[in-house]
Design a protein around this motif. Structure first.
Motif, PDB file in Angstrom:
ATOM      1  N   PHE A 119      67.402  66.406  31.374  1.00  0.00           N
ATOM      2  CA  PHE A 119      67.281  65.087  30.749  1.00  0.00           C
ATOM      3  C   PHE A 119      67.108  64.062  31.865  1.00  0.00           C
ATOM      4  CE2 PHE A 119      69.287  67.688  27.628  1.00  0.00           C
ATOM      5  CZ  PHE A 119      68.810  67.228  26.409  1.00  0.00           C
ATOM      6  N   HIS A 120      66.773  62.845  31.478  1.00  0.00           N
ATOM      7  CA  HIS A 120      66.523  61.817  32.486  1.00  0.00           C
ATOM      8  C   HIS A 120      67.814  61.397  33.178  1.00  0.00           C
ATOM      9  CE1 HIS A 120      66.001  57.628  33.905  1.00  0.00           C
ATOM     10  NE2 HIS A 120      64.834  58.093  34.311  1.00  0.00           N
ATOM     11  N   SER A 130      70.705  58.092  29.193  1.00  0.00           N
ATOM     12  CA  SER A 130      69.670  58.248  28.160  1.00  0.00           C
ATOM     13  C   SER A 130      70.011  59.360  27.172  1.00  0.00           C
ATOM     14  CB  SER A 130      68.319  58.548  28.816  1.00  0.00           C
ATOM     15  OG  SER A 130      68.345  59.829  29.403  1.00  0.00           O
ATOM     16  N   ILE A 172      63.000  71.685  29.081  1.00  0.00           N
ATOM     17  CA  ILE A 172      62.977  70.226  28.951  1.00  0.00           C
ATOM     18  C   ILE A 172      62.318  69.894  27.615  1.00  0.00           C
ATOM     19  CG2 ILE A 172      60.679  69.824  29.979  1.00  0.00           C
ATOM     20  CD1 ILE A 172      62.034  67.514  31.616  1.00  0.00           C
ATOM     21  N   ARG A 226      60.578  62.385  29.564  1.00  0.00           N
ATOM     22  CA  ARG A 226      61.846  62.391  30.311  1.00  0.00           C
ATOM     23  C   ARG A 226      61.732  61.839  31.734  1.00  0.00           C
ATOM     24  NH1 ARG A 226      64.496  62.710  26.107  1.00  0.00           N
ATOM     25  NH2 ARG A 226      65.126  64.652  25.157  1.00  0.00           N
TER      26      ARG A 226
END
Length: 537
Positions: free
Chosen positions: A47-48, A52, A92, A101
């Motif tokens: 994930f980022h 987020s 992802i 992302r």
């Protein structure tokens, strides 16, 4: 052959795919390395940033943007792979590309935009899958948790909407398969989600549990159709959604992720699927708050039939719970499915995890071709001639909503139709009443609406003042409206039926703006079809 307790635990570790974040601290990174080394986990889901992630809905931490996220994720993947004794399957969510992302990476159109392509252009969806696959490999990722096979049959859905190919089950099935085949061609695994179908729900499963009221017959007829087609085409994996289907569960509101009736009885036995089954993120509130004992949720999800436990937050406890409760046969079954997936993408026989590089030029060409084929005419009362006539009489003006007048759409039009231009950017810097006054002198308006948000919350963040302005202009002027954004915004615009022209352009990408301008000036035909039914007022 007797297997030791330690060897069994090592196999169970392969089922765990905890979340990792590009913006993690060194302390977080070392903690992940420890999990990899000590528990032999099978993969990671990127994930980022922690801000987020779905768990941030309450804390409302600010998402910080990093220009170097792409380099960071590559470095992290190399580092995490070094810590693993069995190579990790890196996953992802890249539904519309790494850009979902990661900043400054190629972005492709949303599924709803692709859904506007005519059936005979489905090869473009294949190309999107292929290019996304190549981008993922360039970052060291082998597994894309995408595409959605959800049929978008509820306009109030807060979480699916623009992420679905539309509401036609055949098109959703065909386009999902094209996208999967494109990725498969370049050796990247895909995933159909969210089984048994998240389209007809109006609760965000990050926050609560949506409930599907359909019977099995109704699901077989509609929601399950794209999944059945995916199974026939050997889809790599299927993700189970956090949604309850009481009619499959003796009337109980059990999340499908934790339901043997949904995974074992329906997906495995009835539909004959023997591929990889992955849970939706186990940190999501529809399930994460159900069990107080750490490890219990992981065991329940595994026991229901999931092979991969995504975004699991209790790895050591989960491994122990499965070790204590599961039969060795079932452990071997899931282990074997994960091993085959790793074998398919070549990570077990090749330690070069990163290959190729990002090709922005190719992405841009593909996006332009998609724009040429998906922009959709909804109302057209001779808009090109109307604008040219108004231009000749000096009664033409342009109004840009939520972007300044320097946008590519206006620049493209200005090669032949220069005219006074006005812009509303936001309530802080723009004065609506002043704009309204300026527009009084013009009869014909070309209006570009750059919809601020893709999700429907708060009217897509379109201000009420803007809706009132549009309503007024539609009743008093000859308006040609171009909508760069989610088509579900159309029903919230009052008096839209009174438009002289209404063109749905879906994305605000440069390629879409330029194509829209060229099509307007050259009176090109429009090939796009609305992917969802829309009632305009």
């Amino acid at each position: 052959m007797k297997i030791t307790a330690e060897a069994l635990r090592q196999k169970i570790g392969q089922f765990f795919f905890p979340a990792v974040f590009i913006n993690d601290t060194e302390e977080n990174i070392q903690e992940t390395e420890r999990l990899i080394r000590e528990h032999n986990i099978g993969g990671l889901t990127f994930f980022h940033s922690r801000a987020s992630a779905a768990t941030n809905y309450e804390s409302k931490k600010k998402v910080v943007f990093n220009d170097d996220s792409y380099e960071k994720i590559k470095a992290l993947i190399i580092r995490y792979q070094k810590a693993a004794s069995i190579p990790l399957l890196i996953s992802i969510d890249a539904e519309w590309g790494l850009a979902m992302r990661i900043e400054k990476t190629p972005q492709y159109p949303y599924a709803i935009t692709l859904g506007a392509l005519p059936e005979n252009k489905s090869s473009l969806v294949y190309e999107v899958g292929k290019q996304i696959g190549l981008d993922l490999k360039a970052a060291g990722i082998q597994y894309n948790l995408s595409p959605l096979a959800d049929i978008n049959n509820n306009p109030n859905n807060p979480v699916i909407g623009y992420r679905s190919f539309g509401e036609n089950k055949e098109k959703v099935a065909n386009f999902s398969i094209e996208y999967l085949n494109g990725m498969s061609e370049v050796g990247v695994l895909g995933c159909l989600k969210h089984f048994p179908g998240h389209g007809n729900t109006n609760v965000d499963s990050h926050l609560g549990l949506p409930v599907l009221k359909e019977t099995l017959e109704e699901l077989m007829e509609n929601e399950l159709y794209p999944f059945i087609k995916g199974i026939e085409n050997n889809v790599d994996s299927i993700m189970i959604g956090h949604l309850a289907v009481p009619n499959l569960n003796d009337g109980k509101d059990t999340s499908a992720t934790l339901s043997k009736a949904v995974i074992q009885n329906l997906l495995r036995d009835k539909l004959g699927y023997d591929g990889l089954v992955i849970s939706d993120a186990l940190n999501m509130h529809s399930v994460s708050k159900l069990y107080e004992t750490k490890g219990q949720l992981e065991w329940e999800a595994f026991n229901a039939g999931n092979d991969v436990l995504c975004f699991t937050e209790n790895v050591p406890e989960g491994i122990e719970a499965i070790y204590k409760n599961a039969s060795p046969d079932r452990i071997f079954e899931s282990y074997e499915r994960i091993r085959k997936a790793k074998e398919k993408v070549g990570i077990l026989s090749n330690d070069d995890f990163i290959s190729g590089e990002l090709n922005f030029q190719k992405t841009s060409e593909l996006n332009r071709e998609i724009a040429e084929n998906c922009i959709t005419k909804i109302i057209d009362n001779g808009i090109s001639d109307l604008a040219k006539e108004a231009h000749k009489n000096n009664t033409l003006a342009k109004l840009s909503l939520y972007k300044n007048t320097e946008n590519t759409f206006f620049k493209t039009l200005n090669t032949e139709l220069p005219s006074p231009e006005f812009a509303f950017e936001n309530l802080e810097v723009s004065d609506i009443s002043a704009i309204k006054k300026e527009l009084e002198n013009f009869e014909t308006l070309i209006i570009s609406l750059f919809v601020p948000k893709a999700k429907p919350m708060n009217n897509f963040e379109v201000n009420n003042e803007v809706l009132e302005l549009l309503s007024d202009l539609l009743q008093t002027k000859k308006c040609i409206i171009y909508v760069f954004g989610n088509p579900y915004v159309l029903p919230i615009i009052p008096n839209l039926k009174k438009a002289f022209g209404l063109i749905q352009a879906y994305q605000d990408f440069e390629e879409f703006q330029k194509t829209a301008g060229i099509q307007f000036l050259e009176k090109n035909s429009f090939n796009g079809v609305l992917p969802v039914n829309i009632d305009i007022q």
